[in-house]
Design a protein around this motif. Structure first.
Motif, PDB file in Angstrom:
ATOM      1  N   PRO A   1     -41.623 -24.792  37.683  1.00 36.83           N
ATOM      2  CA  PRO A   1     -42.075 -23.913  36.798  1.00 36.83           C
ATOM      3  C   PRO A   1     -41.472 -23.435  35.597  1.00 36.83           C
ATOM      4  CG  PRO A   1     -42.413 -23.290  39.002  1.00 36.83           C
ATOM      5  CD  PRO A   1     -41.359 -24.310  39.138  1.00 36.83           C
ATOM      6  N   ARG A   2     -39.975 -23.336  35.625  1.00 32.74           N
ATOM      7  CA  ARG A   2     -39.335 -22.747  34.415  1.00 32.74           C
ATOM      8  C   ARG A   2     -39.214 -23.864  33.386  1.00 32.74           C
ATOM      9  NH1 ARG A   2     -33.200 -20.302  34.584  1.00 32.74           N
ATOM     10  NH2 ARG A   2     -33.398 -19.833  32.370  1.00 32.74           N
ATOM     11  N   VAL A   3     -39.242 -25.090  33.871  1.00 31.96           N
ATOM     12  CA  VAL A   3     -39.108 -26.339  32.953  1.00 31.96           C
ATOM     13  C   VAL A   3     -40.385 -26.373  32.360  1.00 31.96           C
ATOM     14  CG1 VAL A   3     -38.552 -28.795  32.755  1.00 31.96           C
ATOM     15  CG2 VAL A   3     -37.175 -27.290  34.349  1.00 31.96           C
ATOM     16  N   ILE A   4     -41.422 -26.315  33.050  1.00 29.96           N
ATOM     17  CA  ILE A   4     -42.828 -26.415  32.410  1.00 29.96           C
ATOM     18  C   ILE A   4     -42.798 -25.339  31.322  1.00 29.96           C
ATOM     19  CG2 ILE A   4     -45.225 -26.197  33.001  1.00 29.96           C
ATOM     20  CD1 ILE A   4     -44.579 -27.448  35.662  1.00 29.96           C
ATOM     21  N   ALA A   5     -42.765 -24.321  31.740  1.00 31.16           N
ATOM     22  CA  ALA A   5     -42.750 -23.088  30.768  1.00 31.16           C
ATOM     23  C   ALA A   5     -41.809 -23.157  29.628  1.00 31.16           C
ATOM     24  CB  ALA A   5     -42.575 -21.679  31.677  1.00 31.16           C
ATOM     25  N   TYR A   6     -40.656 -23.617  29.663  1.00 32.49           N
ATOM     26  CA  TYR A   6     -39.892 -23.754  28.745  1.00 32.49           C
ATOM     27  C   TYR A   6     -40.347 -24.764  27.644  1.00 32.49           C
ATOM     28  CZ  TYR A   6     -35.528 -23.183  26.098  1.00 32.49           C
ATOM     29  OH  TYR A   6     -34.509 -22.935  24.982  1.00 32.49           O
ATOM     30  N   LEU A   7     -40.656 -25.772  28.084  1.00 29.23           N
ATOM     31  CA  LEU A   7     -40.854 -26.954  27.161  1.00 29.23           C
ATOM     32  C   LEU A   7     -42.378 -26.806  27.069  1.00 29.23           C
ATOM     33  CD1 LEU A   7     -39.293 -30.061  29.045  1.00 29.23           C
ATOM     34  CD2 LEU A   7     -38.545 -28.894  27.032  1.00 29.23           C
ATOM     35  N   GLY A   8     -43.314 -25.990  27.373  1.00 24.57           N
ATOM     36  CA  GLY A   8     -44.511 -25.993  27.134  1.00 24.57           C
ATOM     37  C   GLY A   8     -45.298 -27.156  27.512  1.00 24.57           C
ATOM     38  N   LEU A   9     -45.055 -27.585  28.585  1.00 23.32           N
ATOM     39  CA  LEU A   9     -45.682 -28.574  29.495  1.00 23.32           C
ATOM     40  C   LEU A   9     -47.212 -28.413  29.583  1.00 23.32           C
ATOM     41  CD1 LEU A   9     -42.892 -30.656  31.091  1.00 23.32           C
ATOM     42  CD2 LEU A   9     -43.848 -31.018  28.650  1.00 23.32           C
ATOM     43  N   GLY A  10     -48.083 -29.012  29.932  1.00 19.54           N
ATOM     44  CA  GLY A  10     -49.554 -28.723  30.320  1.00 19.54           C
ATOM     45  C   GLY A  10     -49.585 -28.768  31.826  1.00 19.54           C
ATOM     46  N   ALA A  11     -48.340 -29.047  32.539  1.00 22.53           N
ATOM     47  CA  ALA A  11     -48.744 -29.363  33.864  1.00 22.53           C
ATOM     48  C   ALA A  11     -48.925 -28.105  34.615  1.00 22.53           C
ATOM     49  CB  ALA A  11     -47.279 -29.716  34.424  1.00 22.53           C
ATOM     50  N   ASP A  12     -49.496 -28.140  35.817  1.00 24.60           N
ATOM     51  CA  ASP A  12     -50.003 -26.958  36.815  1.00 24.60           C
ATOM     52  C   ASP A  12     -48.494 -26.774  37.562  1.00 24.60           C
ATOM     53  OD1 ASP A  12     -50.778 -25.202  38.491  1.00 24.60           O
ATOM     54  OD2 ASP A  12     -51.764 -26.644  39.665  1.00 24.60           O
ATOM     55  N   PRO A  13     -47.900 -25.707  37.445  1.00 28.06           N
ATOM     56  CA  PRO A  13     -46.474 -25.482  38.268  1.00 28.06           C
ATOM     57  C   PRO A  13     -46.735 -25.602  39.825  1.00 28.06           C
ATOM     58  CG  PRO A  13     -46.868 -23.557  36.388  1.00 28.06           C
ATOM     59  CD  PRO A  13     -48.146 -24.624  36.634  1.00 28.06           C
ATOM     60  N   ALA A  14     -47.997 -25.233  40.226  1.00 31.74           N
ATOM     61  CA  ALA A  14     -48.176 -25.490  41.528  1.00 31.74           C
ATOM     62  C   ALA A  14     -48.173 -26.753  41.999  1.00 31.74           C
ATOM     63  CB  ALA A  14     -49.551 -24.817  41.816  1.00 31.74           C
ATOM     64  N   SER A  15     -48.839 -27.803  41.348  1.00 30.66           N
ATOM     65  CA  SER A  15     -48.955 -29.118  41.766  1.00 30.66           C
ATOM     66  C   SER A  15     -47.762 -30.050  41.291  1.00 30.66           C
ATOM     67  CB  SER A  15     -50.132 -29.721  41.313  1.00 30.66           C
ATOM     68  OG  SER A  15     -50.210 -29.633  39.926  1.00 30.66           O
ATOM     69  N   ALA A  16     -47.129 -29.579  40.261  1.00 29.48           N
ATOM     70  CA  ALA A  16     -45.879 -30.283  39.778  1.00 29.48           C
ATOM     71  C   ALA A  16     -44.514 -29.834  40.350  1.00 29.48           C
ATOM     72  CB  ALA A  16     -45.822 -30.247  38.050  1.00 29.48           C
ATOM     73  N   LYS A  17     -44.125 -30.729  41.349  1.00 31.64           N
ATOM     74  CA  LYS A  17     -43.017 -30.401  42.079  1.00 31.64           C
ATOM     75  C   LYS A  17     -41.665 -31.192  41.734  1.00 31.64           C
ATOM     76  CE  LYS A  17     -44.980 -27.602  44.668  1.00 31.64           C
ATOM     77  NZ  LYS A  17     -45.011 -26.130  44.350  1.00 31.64           N
ATOM     78  N   GLY A  18     -42.037 -32.525  41.325  1.00 33.55           N
ATOM     79  CA  GLY A  18     -40.851 -33.503  40.870  1.00 33.55           C
ATOM     80  C   GLY A  18     -40.881 -33.820  39.480  1.00 33.55           C
ATOM     81  N   PRO A  19     -39.582 -34.550  39.129  1.00 32.37           N
ATOM     82  CA  PRO A  19     -39.474 -34.922  37.705  1.00 32.37           C
ATOM     83  C   PRO A  19     -40.455 -35.803  37.135  1.00 32.37           C
ATOM     84  CG  PRO A  19     -37.720 -35.922  38.980  1.00 32.37           C
ATOM     85  CD  PRO A  19     -38.539 -34.753  39.920  1.00 32.37           C
ATOM     86  N   GLY A  20     -41.073 -36.536  38.125  1.00 34.25           N
ATOM     87  CA  GLY A  20     -42.240 -37.652  37.665  1.00 34.25           C
ATOM     88  C   GLY A  20     -43.417 -36.944  37.347  1.00 34.25           C
ATOM     89  N   ASP A  21     -43.697 -35.861  38.161  1.00 38.02           N
ATOM     90  CA  ASP A  21     -44.889 -35.156  37.621  1.00 38.02           C
ATOM     91  C   ASP A  21     -44.925 -34.671  36.205  1.00 38.02           C
ATOM     92  OD1 ASP A  21     -46.000 -35.693  40.338  1.00 38.02           O
ATOM     93  OD2 ASP A  21     -45.083 -33.926  40.999  1.00 38.02           O
ATOM     94  N   LEU A  22     -43.464 -34.078  36.209  1.00 39.74           N
ATOM     95  CA  LEU A  22     -43.333 -33.663  34.392  1.00 39.74           C
ATOM     96  C   LEU A  22     -43.129 -34.417  33.532  1.00 39.74           C
ATOM     97  CD1 LEU A  22     -41.175 -31.220  36.316  1.00 39.74           C
ATOM     98  CD2 LEU A  22     -42.296 -30.098  34.485  1.00 39.74           C
TER      99      LEU A  22
END
Length: 161
Positions: free
Chosen positions: A96-117
């Motif tokens: 969740p922190r990496v997603i928020a920091y990079l502004g990725l459009g991923a859902d933090p609840a479903s993105a658990k691993g690096p491949g998801d990001l």
């Protein structure tokens, strides 16, 4: 401590890691200046390291040696060094922190691993000098090698006391 008080602290408790970080593979990873950046060891040469980053604003990425030689595996998608960097960042900071920091459009609840990001990285390779990131890594190495002391350390007086 309340949640509001915890957000005002300058030092936060790191999350408990699912496994120990692979510091011999990725000795340095940080979220800094709108980027996920770090240093990744070469898989083939013990003397070589790669400086890698993902830029949050553009989605671009780069991987090169500390001498600015381009990574041979870097094409239109992230190379294995960038994948390792993302993996250790997710472990260190949490998805969740990496997603928020990079502004990725991923859902933090479903993105658990690096491949998801990595699927949400929309930019491409962007050539950039490795000096700034590598200099931060060398400074980090210097600071962690200092002996423990209670005396003031002049170069670290910018830390909040």
């Amino acid at each position: 401590m309340t949640a509001a008080a915890a957000l005002r602290r300058s030092v936060i408790k790191p999350p408990s890691l699912a496994r120990p970080r692979k510091v011999e593979k990725v000795p340095f990873v940080e979220l800094y200046a709108g980027r996920l950046q770090g240093v990744v060891s070469s898989g083939s040469d013990i003397e070589r390291v790669y400086v890698s980053f993902f830029d949050g604003s553009s989605g671009n990425f780069n991987c090169s040696t500390n001498n600015n030689r381009p990574c041979g595996g870097l094409r239109s998608s992230p190379c294995k060094h960038l994948q390792a960097l993302m993996g250790e960042a997710v472990l260190q900071f949490g998805a969740p922190r990496v997603i928020a920091y990079l502004g990725l459009g991923a859902d933090p609840a479903s993105a658990k691993g690096p491949g998801d990001l990595l699927r949400f990285i929309k930019g491409g390779p962007q050539r950039e000098e490795a000096g700034m990131v590598f200099s931060r890594f060398l400074t980090y190495l210097h600071h962690v090698s200092l002996p423990s002391t209670t005396a003031p350390i002049p170069e670290m007086n910018w830390f909040v006391r």
